[in-house]
Every structure is written in structure tokens, then in C-alpha cells.
Design a protein around this motif. Structure first.
Motif, PDB file in Angstrom:
ATOM      1  N   LYS A  16      -1.450  36.438 -17.995  1.00 22.84           N
ATOM      2  CA  LYS A  16      -0.007  36.675 -17.950  1.00 22.84           C
ATOM      3  C   LYS A  16       0.477  36.499 -16.524  1.00 22.84           C
ATOM      4  CE  LYS A  16      -0.574  40.035 -21.594  1.00 22.84           C
ATOM      5  NZ  LYS A  16       0.250  39.949 -22.752  1.00 22.84           N
ATOM      6  N   ARG A  39       5.016  27.082 -15.293  1.00 25.66           N
ATOM      7  CA  ARG A  39       4.926  26.679 -16.695  1.00 25.66           C
ATOM      8  C   ARG A  39       6.247  26.200 -17.288  1.00 25.66           C
ATOM      9  NH1 ARG A  39       2.914  31.483 -19.945  1.00 25.66           N
ATOM     10  NH2 ARG A  39       3.485  32.539 -18.030  1.00 25.66           N
ATOM     11  N   PRO A  84       1.643  26.823 -27.411  1.00 26.57           N
ATOM     12  CA  PRO A  84       1.346  27.670 -26.246  1.00 26.57           C
ATOM     13  C   PRO A  84       2.622  28.322 -25.712  1.00 26.57           C
ATOM     14  CG  PRO A  84       1.431  25.377 -25.566  1.00 26.57           C
ATOM     15  CD  PRO A  84       1.738  25.405 -27.037  1.00 26.57           C
ATOM     16  N   GLN A  85       2.411  29.345 -24.937  1.00 27.89           N
ATOM     17  CA  GLN A  85       3.548  29.984 -24.288  1.00 27.89           C
ATOM     18  C   GLN A  85       3.883  29.189 -23.034  1.00 27.89           C
ATOM     19  OE1 GLN A  85       2.962  33.892 -22.669  1.00 27.89           O
ATOM     20  NE2 GLN A  85       4.983  34.578 -23.331  1.00 27.89           N
ATOM     21  N   LEU A  86       4.964  28.452 -23.066  1.00 29.84           N
ATOM     22  CA  LEU A  86       5.295  27.546 -21.956  1.00 29.84           C
ATOM     23  C   LEU A  86       6.277  28.226 -21.003  1.00 29.84           C
ATOM     24  CD1 LEU A  86       5.875  24.532 -24.329  1.00 29.84           C
ATOM     25  CD2 LEU A  86       3.933  24.747 -22.802  1.00 29.84           C
ATOM     26  N   GLY A  87       5.950  29.372 -20.545  1.00 32.80           N
ATOM     27  CA  GLY A  87       6.850  30.132 -19.676  1.00 32.80           C
ATOM     28  C   GLY A  87       6.744  31.588 -20.047  1.00 32.80           C
ATOM     29  N   ASN A 132      -1.522  33.297 -23.653  1.00 29.92           N
ATOM     30  CA  ASN A 132      -1.139  34.647 -23.229  1.00 29.92           C
ATOM     31  C   ASN A 132      -2.348  35.504 -22.847  1.00 29.92           C
ATOM     32  OD1 ASN A 132       1.056  36.055 -22.504  1.00 29.92           O
ATOM     33  ND2 ASN A 132       1.466  36.959 -24.507  1.00 29.92           N
ATOM     34  N   LEU A 146      -2.731  30.691 -19.981  1.00 26.76           N
ATOM     35  CA  LEU A 146      -1.354  31.164 -19.901  1.00 26.76           C
ATOM     36  C   LEU A 146      -0.655  30.916 -21.236  1.00 26.76           C
ATOM     37  CD1 LEU A 146      -0.487  29.881 -16.335  1.00 26.76           C
ATOM     38  CD2 LEU A 146      -0.108  32.230 -17.058  1.00 26.76           C
ATOM     39  N   GLY A 147      -0.921  29.718 -21.780  1.00 28.90           N
ATOM     40  CA  GLY A 147      -0.329  29.368 -23.077  1.00 28.90           C
ATOM     41  C   GLY A 147      -0.783  30.286 -24.180  1.00 28.90           C
ATOM     42  N   PHE A 187      -3.876  27.091 -17.093  1.00 23.56           N
ATOM     43  CA  PHE A 187      -2.705  26.642 -17.846  1.00 23.56           C
ATOM     44  C   PHE A 187      -2.891  26.932 -19.334  1.00 23.56           C
ATOM     45  CE2 PHE A 187       0.023  23.561 -19.978  1.00 23.56           C
ATOM     46  CZ  PHE A 187       1.203  23.708 -19.271  1.00 23.56           C
TER      47      PHE A 187
END
Lengths: 746, 523
Positions: free
Chosen positions: A57, A287, B8-11, A54, A51-52, A48
Motif C-alpha cells: 500500500k 501508479r 489491479p489497483q491503479l492508484g 493491494n 501495489l495492484g 508495481f
């Protein structure tokens, strides 16, 4: 045992100490469960986080909260038992990897490869071809992988179970799937098939209460929808008359007990059982999910039953571990994941030069075989011509007598048999089944009925119902189970009565059958054949008359074979069965009664080698399947009436496509006419054109350079094939149309 | 140890987020997983959890602010921790500010950045063919500064502003996209900072924030429409199959000499048939075969009697040579468009139009524009013609006559063609009236039909000029760096120098040439 639901939540779960005392597990096992749960949790939290940032991906369906299900289930099965996973599969992959890790180093490597796969790195389990939703260690962990299509892996698991049963390995298959997938067609097809053909399968429903945002049964949030009127998915086992259990999925001990019981039942009886694990995911579906469909209170309530807490409390209460022990386990798990993250970051990206590796298992045939086959093809064609001539000259009281006399004459003169298409299809399968015990047949009406077109006639008598399996009308399950059985070592032939029905099985054929090898980084092979028939010719309208080969040619990972003569059909089908790649083998419905010469000796025809059925110099007609016969007739007429000498190439295999033979011919003639029965738009003819235009000869010129006229593509009209005979005939190429087309170019 | 919390990238598609709610304040203790903010993304409003535990040392964002993914939001630290200098720095900077742009420094010296304009709707880039200025030159608005080759033509690029050339940012031969800076103008003594120049080099088509000049100043200069060269056209395309082309190349066959048997395109068989017929490149370039010639009409040493007309011609030509001091001007006319127009007109129209009709009409308009070219020298003055009558030299039998076509200045091309047809018919019938031969101011003499490229005709006494027209020839012409095949025609004007000087005559002739090159104007 028929349908009954055992709600394990109402029974007392045995103490861990009792399990230890009874010799079911060792204390270290219980401590290791906690470690595995922690590892999965840290893994998901790390994912998680990454992913935030990047760094990872793509998709993010996290398993946090549900760790007890995977951990308990993997602990309950034997090594060698098979698992099938889902798009929320990090937990399954993680837990099963731990099961096979013999040393700390192997365990670290396992998590390293998982993390690297999610990052898309070369060192990942699937070399970065699959990622989060397709992560699996196919080789070592007997994991037949996970799919991105909800419910997509259920038929595959049934097929795997079929293989274990057939090979008498004594192994069972755990098929994981979520509550959301139980409303798909594959769920019903798979459960029904597993229960009717009796395979050792444990169907584990991870009911985390929400399919993305829609509650399976209910939510306290106003406005939330509903996916089912039945709260307990276990009730659906009634439809298949199989036993089911409901278990607290937050308690690893409870899951362990339930799955152990279910697996033993499946193993002992070669039957399926369903286990519904009630669980909860901490994160949203992905997400970008704000989790508006469930209340904070509900989340808090479930958090109290965190699998980490539940197991930790038991270990402390039973004095099997101290707080310090637990902290040490937690820290160790955290370090494992931190190290795996560093490993992933440090790993190399896959090399784009290797982009197209592992789509297919490499296949090659010795040149001598190819040359020999060309000679025998010519001989078969000559003998067939002689047979047809004999039919016209030999006299007899009945048609049957004339045929028999003609057959005898050909056998005499050429030493070959004359057989019908349907006979050679059955013969090819029988020969391969005798040669290789792993070849089995499944499909509708393939048993006693002998196939809708008689192409499996007599096979059940010789090989029995274990190898010639009549199934329900469940196309997705037929094809999907063939995929699973193929991955587990069989060479299944799945018969679909009409190629039109492949539309229902397309997800299984493409995503599992054709893609699995590549998406698992080359670690799987899927040696299966889907046999079907297609084309117009019996006035049965558009749902039973299409030629869908362009759809199939469009799928990387598939081979597509379409024979035109009995000789070709036999040799090609045998090659298809022996191929390590998934092959779709399509016969033409108008050819089953077609007779042709077939050698008595065993032979195979290499896939990807076209046959020049008639030599010519003025124009190249490229065709396949039944249209080859039309093209040959047209060529005859062109020569006799118009002095045009057309070459007729029968591709035989559409994928791989023998463009070399086509290009050599066009170099000679300068004119190309493609003839097929698939829809002309985006059809196989268009693809042959493209390949020819781009073809590079050794003189540096391209296929385009050698053309003396714009190529013509004859295909089916862009209309649903109509029922009425005149319309049906008008919708496809005919001898007249081919003659006219060639004349317009020459 | 301070820990930075970034957005953060939330998606998968999220690029930025709006801070809807700040749920912490400085000094708060937070645990991992505590909700710090509510963030609105492109998809939904989400809770952003703390990735670590600690005390909130500094919050760097405010509610309703929209920030990109990865921007620093919060610094966490130990309870009593003092932020290190670099953290303090990032705090005071309030995150990352864009670096000082070149704009600011440019503004201080009032520089004008000239960019490559879009010189046509389809133009995406241009090649600098010629740079007509150099550093420190003064340019006025409208001065031609570059010649730019576009996808369509080579055009002059004018300066959109005045100023001194401070820096030329492109070099000859360079191809650059539209809107890329090509030049910087500024005041005479302005110094431009190197950083500003550097910022312009390699600037992409995006608008620079520096730009001070109003939009109309940088608007594309209009290429002069009158002077535009005729659009290059490809010479008549030969349709042949790829295979036919290949075979023709191998056999050395000139495809222009091969006829397509199917009427659509040449195929291999046509080429092979042509080989059999003996068409090959070698022969294609050889001179045409000798014509079959009749027996010579005269014998050497023979006395040829003078006809009446030949006697008159001899007298007049002698008179001309004695009394009319001539000079001669030659131009090449691009007759491609004229040929095309004539073909089109003759395909549809009832009156067949001759090339001479185009020329007569063009001269008619030319003399209307330049009446001084109709004059006769009269000792103390030059007498201009009362009306414009143009002679057309033709052979009738053995005789040379030049009947007059009137009103070519007033009537359109079709009418001129009708008039000339009628006059020629009268000449052939021997029915020319006095008005058909008296009062001309110029004669057109064409020998193109005899294969003559160019010649110098002799002015008819009583007239001012005579125009000798050669044949129309396919010629390779360089246009915009491409070799094009154009139809060229030589015209030579002989002029009575008593009446006109070189410049007058040249302007007149050039005008006639331009009319012929823009034949729509003759309609």
C-alpha cells in the motif's frame, strides 16, 4: 576548479575490457552491474504488481529505467562514502545494499528487508515506519536516507559532507536528487552552501525530464508546461562556480566513469561537483499517472536505450558474456526478488504496542543529579536576589562600578559568578566545545560578529572557522546541514537569528531533524541543537517577535527548551548539546542583558525538569522563559498587596513537559494559571491544561478533580505582534494581567 | 498453466475501474507489458498492461463495464491449453455473482420484517423494555408490540402491519440500533426458512433488499402525545468545583447546604467554612430543629366557650356526617411543572399566584368537563348547579370560612388569582356578601402549609365534594428506570355517594390531576 561543463556523452566511453585490463574493475564487477540492474528492475516490476494487488500500500515512485545511474554511481564510490537518496530511492537503496553484501545470503537478506519495508513489515529496513519513500539502511550502507519532500534531502547531504570533511574521514557524499528538485529553495541553498564552505559532495541530478507531469524543459505533447528555461541542469553549476558533467544515465559504464571522476575530485579537494545524468523512468510518476505529458514515440525511443540492453549488448559485443550467461544473471535476479517477495509476505506486521518506540533516544538522568540541581537552583536564585539587593545598596561612582562591586560581594558571600544571559550562552557552548570535539556551530553571523545577540562572542577566536562556521542567509540549509552532520556523528549547534525564521527551515527541522530517527526504524540519531531567540520586547514587529514554541511542541521527535535565567540557560544548553535528540533552544530577546548568579563549577540541568521558582499555596502559576520574571514579580505583589500566596513554576523545558511538578502543585493549590508569550490559541497553556486534566494521581483522581476553579490561560493575543510599543506590550501578559488573573481565581 | 489477470489497483484511491477499451481478443498472444485494456479510474484513464505472457483464453469483461479492483478479467494460457473445470466455471459464472439473498425466500412467503423505528429525531438506538407479544400471536396494525426505551423516554412501539408473529428477533433488555429487524410477521400458516431468519439476525441498519413493505407501513408509530409523561428534568443543579465536590465527599458535607461565596459555584473554601458551621450529612438527614413554642393557650380541664362560628361549624359537620355518605379518593399529583411555572409567573407577573389558584382553576375546568360533579340529590332527581362556584377554606382569626370563587371555569389562571385575592381580602375584612358564601359546589381545603401530607376533609352540606390538599414534597420517583426527584402533592377528594359513583369521581379527579401536571393548560 571553477565552473565548466564536461559533456561526457560527447566523449567515447571506455570499453569494459579496457577497464578490466587497466585494473579499474574486474570482469565479475561488470557482470554484477547487470545483475544489480536486473534486481532493481524486477523489484520495481514486482512492486508495481503488488501495489495492484493491494499487498503493498502507499506510494509507488518507481526507478525502473534509471537503474544505470544508481548502479554505476554505487560502483564508483568507496565503501564508507555516504549517499543521500530521494523519494524515488529503491534503486539507490538496492544498489548500495548490494555493494555491502559480502555473501549471496547477505544479498538476499538485503532485498528481503527492502521488500518487507515496502510492505510495512517489522523485518523491513525501517521496521515499516518509513516505507517506499523513506527506505534506507542507515547503519551499514552509510545511507542518510530519502525524504518525501522534493529537494528535502539536499541540505542534509551537505551537512553529512561537512561532517566527513571535519572529521577528515576522506569520504565523500553522493547527493542524489531529481530534476524537479532543482527549482526548490533548498537546491539553491544547499548548492550554495556546499560550494562556499567547501565540502566533498557529488551532487547527482537524475534528470528524467519530467517533474511529475511537467517537463523540465520541453515535451512534444501540446499543452505541456515547462519547469525551466535551461535544458541542461548542469548549467546551473555556473551559479556556484563549480564544475559539472553531463552523462548518459542509461549507460552504467558511462555513469561509473563520471561518478568515479567526480568522487575523486570531491575527495581530493574537499569540494563539490555536479553530475547531471540524463535518464528516463519507464513508469509514470506514480501508479495513477496516465503519462499524458509525453509521447509514445518518445517512450519507445528511450526504451531502446534500456540500461539492461545497453549493458547486455556491451558484454556480448566485448565477448565478456554469452547469451546463456546473461539469461542466468537475469534468472538469478528474478529469483532473488521472488524470494524477497515471499519473505515480505511471510514477515510479521509491526506490533502496535511498539507504535511509540524510537521517536526519541531514551534519555534519563540520575535522581541524585536532579536533586542536587534543585538545591543549586535555589542557591542561584538566592544569590541573584542578593545581587539585585546589592545593586540598590552599594554605592559607587558609576553603574559599572556598582555592578562590579555587587558581583564581587556575591562571589564573596555565595561563591558564584554573576553573569549576563548572553555571556553564559557563549560560555556553555565554549565549555561543551572544549569537552567534545564533535560540537560545532553554524549559522549567520556566528563567527566574527559573535552572533546577532552576542551569544557566540569570542568563540571563533578560540575554536577557529572549522568549528564556528559563518554561513549564507539560508535557514533551510543551516538547519538541514546540521541534521546531516548530526546523523554523521557531529553535535552541531545551528543558530537561527530569530525563531521567526524557523518557518523557512521547518521542513528540515521536522521531517529530517525530528522524524528521521523514527522513520528509519530507530537506526539513526540526530544529536543537534537549534539555538534561536524569540518573544516581543524590541519593537521589531511580527516577523521578529513571535513565540513559536507551540509549533515545535507539536512535532514528535523534538525537544523544546526555553530558559528564564542565566543559571538555567547555561545548565540547560549544556544538557541540550549533550542530548542525543534534536533540541530547539529558544532564548528570549529581552533577557540577553539579564544578570544572574551562575555556579563556578560545572553543572548541567536535566531536560524535562521544571523549577519551582517560588513556593506558594493559593494558586499555581505555570510559566517559562521571560514571563517567569513577570510571574515572580506578580507573585510578590499578590503576596504584599492581597495576601495571596502564589506558587511559580518555571517549566524550563516545554518538551519533555514536567507535568508531575505542575500536578503536584495544583493538588496543593487547586488553581492553575498558565502564562506564556505564544499565541493563546492552541498554545502551550492549552496543552498544559490538557495534560493536567488528564493527569492521574496515585489516589486514582485526576488533575481535573483537584481544581477549585476553571484554569486561566494567559498568552499572546491572537494578533500578529505589532511594532508600536504600547500595542506590543498590550499583546502579551504583563505583571498587572497576571495579578488580575490570579486574583480572579482566588 | 492458466493465469488469471485481475483488475489491479491503479492508484491509491482506486476501488473500481471502467473498461474503456479492450485491446485484445481471445486467441491473441500477449507479452508481459502489452497493453490489454484502457481503464478509466477515479483519477485518469490508464493503460493496463499484461502482467504475464500467454494466449488469451477468455475475456470475462466487456467494454464500458465498471468492475471492482481484483475482479477476474482475462484468463491467459498456453496456446492449445484447455481451461480447467474451475476456470470454466468462473467463466460461465461471469465472475462472482452475489449469493442468493434472503430476500428471495422471504418474498415467497410474503413475510414482513418489522424494524425498530426511529422514535424521535435524536434516537439512534433503543432498549427493548417489554415484549408484549409472543410467537404465533396475531397482531393488528397499531397493536402495541414492544415498549422501547429511547434516549428520551419509554415509548410504545406499535405494529406497522398486521400478521402472525413468526419470529421475535430481540429479547427484553437488549439495546439495538434503529432500523434493525425486531420481528417478522407473516401469514398464519407461513413457514419461514431458517436461512431467512438467520439473515435478519445481526442485520445492520442498512436497508435490506428484502423489504417488500412500502415505506409508510414501517413508518415510526407516533407515541401518544397526550399521555406522554412530563420530560424528566434533573433536580436543581448544584454548581461546585471538582475540588469542592471531592472535599465535600471526604468531609461528608451535603453540598446542597453550602452557599457559594462567589455566587457562582461552591469552592473548597466554602465547603470548609460549612464544616466549621456544622453542616454535615448526618445532620442534613436529621429532623428539623424543634420550633420555639408559645405558652399553651388553654389549660387542661378548662371549659372553652363556643364561638358563633364554631357552633355553626359543629352543626354543619354533624349534618354532613349524617346526611352525606362519603367515599374518598386520593391521588398524587406531580407538581414539579406547576411549581416551576408558578415561580416563573411570580417572577414576572404583577399578580402573585397561589398554589390554591392553580387548584381552583383546575377544578373549574374539571367541573366544566364533568358538570355531574356539581349535583345535589333531590329524591327523584339530581339537580346540577346553575354555575360553578368553588369554596376556598381559609382561617380568619379563629374562624374557618370558605368564601366562594366564581367563574373558575371561564376565567384564566391570572383572573382566578385576582378573584380569589379579592374574596380573601373581603373575608379578612369581614365584608363577605351572601353571594360569597351561597351556592358553592366544592371546597378546596389546603393544609400543606401546616406540614400535612394528606387528610380527609368533610363535605360542606349543600356541596357535592371537598378536596383536601397536602403539602408539596420532594420525592424520589422512578421515571424511565432513573430515580428522579419530583415534587409530589397528595390530594384527597371526599364525594357525596348519593350524587356520584366511584368511577365518575375518579375520572374527574384524574382530569384535575392531569391539568395540574400540565399547568400551561390552566393559563
Amino acid at each position: 576548479m571553477g565552473f565548466k561543463i564536461e559533456d561526457m556523452r560527447k566523449k567515447a566511453t571506455p570499453k569494459i575490457a579496457t577497464l578490466i585490463k587497466d585494473g579499474v574493475i574486474k570482469k565479475e564487477d561488470a557482470l554484477d552491474w547487470l545483475r544489480t540492474i536486473h534486481e532493481i528492475r524486477f523489484f520495481e516490476e514486482k512492486v508495481f504488481d503488488l501495489l495492484g494487488q493491494n499487498i503493498i500500500k502507499g506510494a509507488s515512485h518507481l526507478y525502473a529505467g534509471e537503474e544505470a545511474v544508481a548502479t554505476g554511481a554505487m560502483a564508483a564510490i568507496e565503501k564508507g562514502d555516504v549517499i543521500g537518496s530521494t523519494h524515488r530511492g529503491h534503486g539507490h537503496c538496492g544498489a548500495v545494499g548490494n555493494k555491502y553484501a559480502q555473501t549471496e545470503e547477505e544479498r538476499q537478506t538485503h532485498w528481503n528487508r527492502m521488500m518487507a519495508e515496502l510492505m510495512g513489515k517489522e523485518t523491513g529496513y525501517c521496521k515499516g515506519r518509513g516505507g517506499s519513500m523513506h527506505i534506507a539502511d542507515v547503519d551499514k550502507c552509510h545511507n542518510i536516507g530519502s525524504t518525501g519532500i522534493v529537494g528535502g534531502n539536499q541540505p542534509t547531504a551537505v551537512g553529512a559532507a561537512l561532517a566527513e570533511k571535519y572529521k577528515k574521514t576522506g569520504k565523500v557524499v553522493l547527493s542524489f536528487f531529481g530534476d524537479g528538485s532543482t527549482n526548490t529553495g533548498t537546491f539553491h541553498e544547499s548548492m550554495n552552501m556546499a560550494s562556499t564552505i567547501d565540502v566533498p559532495l557529488v551532487a547527482i541530478v537524475e534528470n528524467n525530464l519530467y517533474g511529475m507531469s511537467v517537463p523540465f524543459f520541453a515535451s512534444e505533447v501540446k499543452g505541456a508546461g515547462r519547469a525551466s528555461n535551461v535544458e541542461d541542469i548542469a548549467q546551473r553549476a555556473a551559479a556556484y562556480d563549480v564544475p559539472a558533467m553531463i552523462v548518459d544515465g542509461q549507460d552504467v559504464v558511462a555513469v561509473f566513469i563520471a561518478i568515479r571522476e567526480a568522487a575523486e575530485y570531491a575527495r581530493k579537494n574537499n569540494k563539490m561537483m555536479m553530475v547531471e545524468a540524463k535518464c528516463y523512468r519507464w513508469y509514470g510518476h506514480s501508479r495513477s499517472d496516465p503519462r499524458a505529458y509525453r509521447t509514445k514515440e518518445e517512450e519507445a525511443k528511450w526504451r531502446e536505450k534500456d540500461p539492461i540492453t545497453v549493458l547486455s549488448d556491451k558484454l556480448l559485443a566485448e565477448k565478456l558474456a554469452t547469451e546463456e550467461d546473461l539469461r542466468a544473471i537475469r534468472d538469478k535476479a528474478e529469483k532473488t526478488i521472488e524470494d524477497s517477495t515471499q519473505f515480505g509476505i511471510d514477515s510479521a506486521w509491526p506490533d502496535p504496542a511498539e507504535l511509540a518506540n524510537d521517536v526519541y533516544v531514551e534519555e534519563s538522568y540520575p535522581q541524585s543529579l536532579i536533586e542536587a540541581e534543585k538545591k543549586s537552583a535555589v542557591k542561584a536564585l538566592e544569590a541573584t536576589d542578593a545581587f539585585e539587593a546589592a545593586l540598590k545598596t552599594i554605592e559607587g561612582k558609576s553603574k559599572k562600578e556598582i555592578t562590579e562591586k555587587s558581583k564581587a560581594k556575591i562571589k564573596d558571600e555565595y561563591g558564584v559568578n554573576v553573569l549576563m544571559m548572553k555571556e553564559v550562552i557563549a560560555e556553555a557552548q565554549a565549555e561543551e566545545m572544549r569537552r567534545d570535539k564533535n560540537v560545532i556551530i553554524e549559522g549567520e553571523d556566528v563567527g566574527l560578529y559573535g552572533g546577532a545577540y552576542g551569544a557566540t562572542k569570542g568563540l571563533v577566536d578560540e575554536f577557529g572557522t572549522d568549528r564556528v562556521i559563518d554561513t549564507a542567509i539560508s535557514e533551510a540549509a543551516i538547519v538541514g546541514s546540521a541534521v546531516g552532520a548530526a546523523i554523521r556523528g557531529l553535535r552541531p549547534i545551528a543558530e537561527l537569528m530569530y525563531v521567526d525564521f524557523i518557518t523557512i527551515a521547518m521542513d528540515q527541522l521536522m521531517h529530517n531533524g525530528a522524524f528521521n530517527r523514527y522513520m528509519f526504524g530507530g537506526h539513526a540519531k540526530v544529536p543537534m541543537v537549534v539555538r534561536s531567540e524569540g518573544g516581543v520586547g524590541r519593537c521589531i514587529a511580527a516577523h521578529h517577535s513571535k513565540s513559536l514554541e507551540p509549533w515545535l511542541m507539536n512535532i514528535p521527535g523534538l525537544y523544546v527548551v526555553m530558559p528564564s535565567t542565566p543559571y538555567d540557560a547555561k545548565g540547560l544548553l549544556k544538557a541540550a548539546i549533550r542530548s542525543d535528540n534534536p533540541v530547539v533552544f529558544i532564548e528570549h530577546k529581552a533577557t540577553y542583558g539579564q544578570m544572574g548568579a551562575v555556579p563556578t563549577d560545572e553543572y548541567i540541568i536535566p531536560l524535562g525538569v521544571a523549577d519551582i521558582k517560588r513556593q506558594g499555596k493559593d494558586a499555581t502559576i505555570v510559566t517559562y522563559s521571560r514571563q517567569t520574571m513577570f510571574a515572580l514579580q506578580a507573585a510578590k505583589e499578590l503576596a504584599e498587596k492581597y495576601g495571596i500566596d502564589a506558587e511559580v513554576i518555571d517549566l524550563r523545558t516545554l518538551k519533555p513537559l514536567d507535568i508531575d511538578t505542575v500536578a503536584r502543585s495544583v493538588r496543593k493549590t487547586g488553581r492553575l494559571i498558565t502564562v506564556c508569550e505564544s499565541f493563546v490559541m492552541c498554545g502551550s497553556g492549552a496543552e498544559i491544561n490538557r495534560r493536567l486534566f488528564e493527569y492521574k494521581y496515585e489516589d486514582g483522581r485526576t488533575g481535573f478533580d483537584y481544581l477549585d476553579a476553571a484554569p486561566l490561560n494567559l498568552g499572546a493575543a491572537d494578533v500578529p505582534p505589532p511594532m508600536s510599543e504600547p500595542l506590543e506590550l498590550a499583546s502579551i501578559p504583563s505583571v498587572e494581567k497576571i495579578v488580575a488573573a490570579v486574583r480572579s481565581l482566588v | 498453466m492458466a493465469k488469471e489477470v485481475k483488475l489491479p489497483q491503479l492508484g491509491q484511491t482506486m476501488e473500481e475501474g471502467t473498461i474503456v477499451n479492450i485491446l485484445i481478443k481471445e486467441g491473441d498472444e500477449v507479452k508481459k507489458g502489452d497493453v490489454l485494456f484502457e481503464i478509466e479510474t477515479d483519477k485518469a484513464t490508464l493503460e493496463m498492461e499484461s502482467p504475464a505472457e500467454g494466449f488469451v483464453k477468455k475475456i470475462l469483461v466487456s467494454a464500458d463495464e465498471t468492475i471492482p479492483v481484483g475482479q477476474l478479467m482475462v484468463i491467459l494460457g498456453e496456446k492449445d491449453e484447455q481451461l480447467s473445470p474451475e476456470h470454466s466455471a468462473s467463466v460461465s459464472a461471469g465472475g462472482e455473482k452475489p449469493a442468493e439473498t434472503a430476500a428471495a425466500s422471504a418474498e415467497s412467503v410474503d413475510a414482513k420484517v418489522v424494524k425498530l423505528p426511529q422514535l424521535g429525531q435524536t434516537m439512534e438506538e433503543g432498549t427493548i423494555v417489554n415484549i408484549l407479544i409472543k410467537n404465533d400471536d396475531k397482531v393488528a396494525k397499531g397493536d402495541v408490540i414492544f415498549e422501547v426505551e429511547t434516549d428520551k423516554a419509554t415509548l410504545e412501539m406499535e405494529s406497522p402491519a398486521e400478521g402472525w408473529v413468526k419470529k421475535i428477533l430481540v429479547s427484553e433488555g437488549e439495546t439495538i440500533p434503529v432500523n434493525v429487524p425486531v420481528l417478522v410477521l407473516a401469514g398464519k400458516d407461513d413457514q419461514l426458512p431458517q436461512s431467512f431468519i438467520d439473515s435478519l439476525v445481526g442485520t445492520e441498519a442498512a436497508p435490506t433488499p428484502v423489504e417488500k413493505a412500502p415505506a409508510e407501513k414501517t413508518a415510526a408509530p407516533k407515541p401518544s402525545s397526550v399521555e406522554t409523561k412530563p420530560a424528566p428534568v434533573t433536580a436543581g443543579r448544584i454548581f461546585a468545583s471538582p475540588r469542592a465536590k471531592m472535599v465535600a465527599q471526604e468531609l461528608g458535607i451535603d453540598l446542597s447546604r453550602v452557599q457559594p461565596s462567589n455566587g457562582l459555584r461552591i469552592v473548597e473554601a466554602d465547603v470548609r467554612a460549612a464544616t466549621a458551621g456544622g453542616v454535615a450529612i448526618g445532620q442534613a438527614t436529621a429532623p428539623a430543629a424543634l420550633p420555639q413554642m408559645p405558652e399553651p393557650a388553654y389549660k387542661l380541664g378548662q371549659k372553652v366557650p363556643l364561638s358563633k362560628f364554631q357552633k355553626i361549624t359543629a352543626q354543619k359537620m354533624l349534618q354532613s356526617k349524617n346526611q352525606i355518605p362519603c367515599f374518598y379518593l386520593t391521588v398524587k399529583v406531580d407538581a414539579t411543572e406547576m411549581v416551576k411555572l408558578r415561580t416563573n409567573l411570580n417572577q414576572t407577573g404583577s399578580v402573585k399566584i397561589a398554589f390554591n389558584d392553580f387548584i381552583i382553576r383546575a377544578i373549574g375546568l374539571g367541573l366544566k368537563q364533568f358538570p355531574e360533579m356539581t349535583g345535589q340529590f333531590k329524591d327523584d332527581h339530581i339537580q346540577l348547579a346553575e354555575e360553578i362556584k368553588i369554596g376556598l377554606a381559609i382561617s380568619v382569626g379563629d374562624e374557618l370560612v370558605a368564601p366562594l370563587v366564581g367563574n373558575a371555569d371561564k376565567e384564566n389562571l391570572i383572573q382566578v388569582a385576582q378573584t380569589s385575592k379579592a374574596v380573601i381580602a373581603r373575608a379578612k375584612d369581614g365584608k363577605l356578601g351572601i353571594e360569597d358564601i351561597e351556592g358553592g359546589c366544592i371546597t378546596v381545603s389546603s393544609l400543606g402549609g401546616f406540614g400535612i401530607d394528606s387528610f380527609i376533609p368533610i363535605v360542606v352540606p349543600g356541596q357535592t365534594t371537598i378536596l383536601g390538599v397536602g403539602k408539596i414534597t420532594d420525592t424520589c420517583v422512578p421515571i424511565d428506570g432513573n430515580i428522579m426527584i419530583r415534587k409530589l402533592m397528595d390530594m384527597t377528594l371526599s364525594i357525596d355517594h348519593k350524587v356520584a359513583n366511584g368511577a365518575n369521581a375518579a375520572i374527574f379527579l384524574d382530569y384535575v390531576k392531569k391539568l395540574l401536571e400540565n399547568p400551561q393548560a390552566l393559563l
